[in-house]
Design a protein around this motif. Sequence first.
Motif, mmCIF file in Angstrom:
data_model
loop_
_atom_site.group_PDB
_atom_site.id
_atom_site.type_symbol
_atom_site.label_atom_id
_atom_site.label_comp_id
_atom_site.label_asym_id
_atom_site.label_seq_id
_atom_site.Cartn_x
_atom_site.Cartn_y
_atom_site.Cartn_z
ATOM 1 N N SER A 189 -10.441 -10.473 68.111
ATOM 2 C CA SER A 189 -10.803 -9.276 67.352
ATOM 3 C C SER A 189 -9.937 -9.213 66.100
ATOM 4 O O SER A 189 -8.728 -9.492 66.160
ATOM 5 N N GLY A 203 -14.283 -7.720 62.259
ATOM 6 C CA GLY A 203 -14.897 -8.981 62.669
ATOM 7 C C GLY A 203 -14.217 -9.584 63.868
ATOM 8 O O GLY A 203 -13.392 -8.947 64.535
ATOM 9 N N THR A 205 -14.419 -13.443 66.648
ATOM 10 C CA THR A 205 -15.107 -14.660 67.057
ATOM 11 C C THR A 205 -14.982 -14.809 68.568
ATOM 12 O O THR A 205 -14.003 -14.348 69.171
ATOM 13 N N TYR A 307 -11.383 -13.423 56.086
ATOM 14 C CA TYR A 307 -11.381 -11.961 56.127
ATOM 15 C C TYR A 307 -10.242 -11.393 55.274
ATOM 16 O O TYR A 307 -10.413 -10.396 54.569
#
Length: 779
Positions: A189, A203, A205, A307
């Motif tokens: 996270s 965002g 993964t 990011y």
Amino acid sequence: METKNYAASIQLPDTDLVFRNIRNAKRFAIDIGGSLTKIAYYSTVSHRKVLYNADKDSTTSVDGDEYHYESSETERLHFVKFETKYIEHWLDFIRNHLIQSRESMVGKSIKATGGGAYKYAELIQQKLGLMVEKEDEIGSLIKGCNFLLRNIPDEQFSYDRHGDPEYRFINTEPSIFPYLLVNIGSGVSIMKVEADDKYERIGGTSMGGGTFWGLGSLLTKARGFDELLHLASEGDHRNVDLLVKDIYGGDYSALGLTGGIIASSFGKAMHHGHTKTDDTPGFSEADIARSLLFTVSNDIGQIASLYAMLHGLKRVYFGGYFLRNHPVSMHTISFAINYWSRGGVQALFLRHEGYLGAIGAFLRGAEECDTEKYSWGENYAGSSGLQSPLPHPAVGGWPGGTIDQLEMDRCDQQLTFFPLLANPGEYKPDAVDLTKDKEARDYWLSCFESSLGSFVNRAISSQPNSPDSQERANKFRDKYLQRLRNLKNHPFAYGNLTVRSLLDMREHCLNEFDFPDPYLLQKKMENEHALKLLKDHLSMIDGLEYGCRQEALVRGVLAGNVFDWGAKEVVQLMEKGLGFKEAADKLQARPWLHDDLDAWIERQQKVPYKCAVIFLDNSGCDVVLGIIPFARELLGRGTRVILCANSKPALNDVTAEELVVLMKQVALLCPVLGKHLEDGTLCIRESGHASPCLDLSRLPQTLVEELVDWKCDLVVVEGMGRAVHTNLLTSFTCDSLKLAVIKNRWLAQRLGGEMFSVMCKYEAGTRKEEQTSKFPKIS
């Protein structure tokens, strides 16, 4: 659910080693992960406190004088990690060691976060009789992260496995925002944090720690996450990964790709067998684990850097089970984010990242831990340290291993940055980082170890009427010695290893075993002796011409600074009977090692300062015959003076409480100083410290506000600890004067001088207009 009484069959090694002060615990929080559980609790710790009674009306005085001990309490936060599979044992242990009975706890609650907050809610309620209040995991992580960044110096660091040193601790700036928090658990996270109450998940993964562990379990025989990481540390990914040079025969210069860059993770697995033999080229399970670690880490690093660049953020903090301060994990993440951001984003880690969730959950609703009112500091006597958890043996069926702990003590007030630092974001209090300087590290660790015996004896003699002082002093010796020897192997355990941290650690260990002020009687005796000399000393100074008077005042501060029970060679002189005049004669002849005396005298002829803050050092001759006459001169020129002394004892340093008593005696000898005290032009304030050194990023908020309101334009820092070990290189926006005598032969030679070399460092403010005098020259 059926319960078992594990406590009856399992004996833990030591209550104080595992859950320290658990009997006085008042509030709990728990963060339960799949593998590790973290418990946070708040307690009050009783100990002796020295009080100074100017009216001498105490019936419990020491030697019938104004000094006496009184019982006091310190608010403390405790954080402990253990494996989740033992959670039932630990819950039984906590229940059985609380003062409160299980029945008295019914109806109260425990804050819980993490996935296990749901899985084990019923078990917690059954074992402890506490209602479980579940807290949002992301919110808890961020709250815990902010708390650590604000309260623990050297909490954040960058890691370079091939660097010297590997760990580089980063200064905490006045503002910790904004930053990116990347939490690597089973998945990943990514949170953007702009303020305490302004953050969002932007965002993530699914390629996280669970991916590494899951695929690693399929591809190797490793049992568990740590075994897989250890396997990866022994492997060579180049046997498995297809590199740029494997495709192009070298670098691909046109695209800026070096030959060693991975072109395809696991690319060579297309062509070679699984197991190496003498005849067949192949790769081992360690190689596979290493390649897998790089695959996952590079993916996380690339996504995090993208990011960060998208949102214009330079600082990215990584945490979560995947890391756990493991060198191989941190190295791969650091390399990945540096590569993908081309050095534009910095990968940062936290010494206590495993406690973020537990801390955050605990702070919710904990009014006694109000971060708007109080600051906290790490207790070195109760914290295990980075990569150096406390060992404990296997006892009564309980598995041996290590205990990972963090303890923090509450300060009496909010601490903040000194407002006159020229570069607050770059401020480093310490002149030498012992994690980088092995020669200095070896010397100082040996020096502190060799002087330990004298501190044990001093502790015992400070409490002659206490029947257990010998036992407690021996425990102090054992704990501090264990800490020193551990630091030889793990110098980065508590952040930057410095003389300051070694001194602070010694004070923490002394307080741990109820020796709050071993030099109490020594300070009392030296103050009384110095007061007898003060009146004649002031008369002598008043009879001097201007230039001679200014030099005499500075020399007086330096002569007083010679008296230091923390300097081994000086202690030998003091035990034989060192006088003030003899101390003055010991000073290096001019020119001094650093000699700005003439520049200081010249500055004194210009416009008087509005307000001066003086950070004091030792009791006795230092403060009475050195600082007080110096402050009196400034007062006579119309300067408001703040005498800033330690909040709590350390060595023979003067404390603010002690100084209040002392100044009342000074006022009887010098009515001029008495009038300034009465008018408030001479003030005594606490520094917020209990250390022979000075960290200007942690001063009381009230003091800082006064310095701003009174337009402070002069900072005087005195003593080897405050002006040499710390703040020697510190720049201010106002004028500063640093005065110290070097009383350590090794340090003096390292600085290019000899024993009793003098540091007299005057610097004009870095960002202020040049002052010009409208006053005639004072003669």
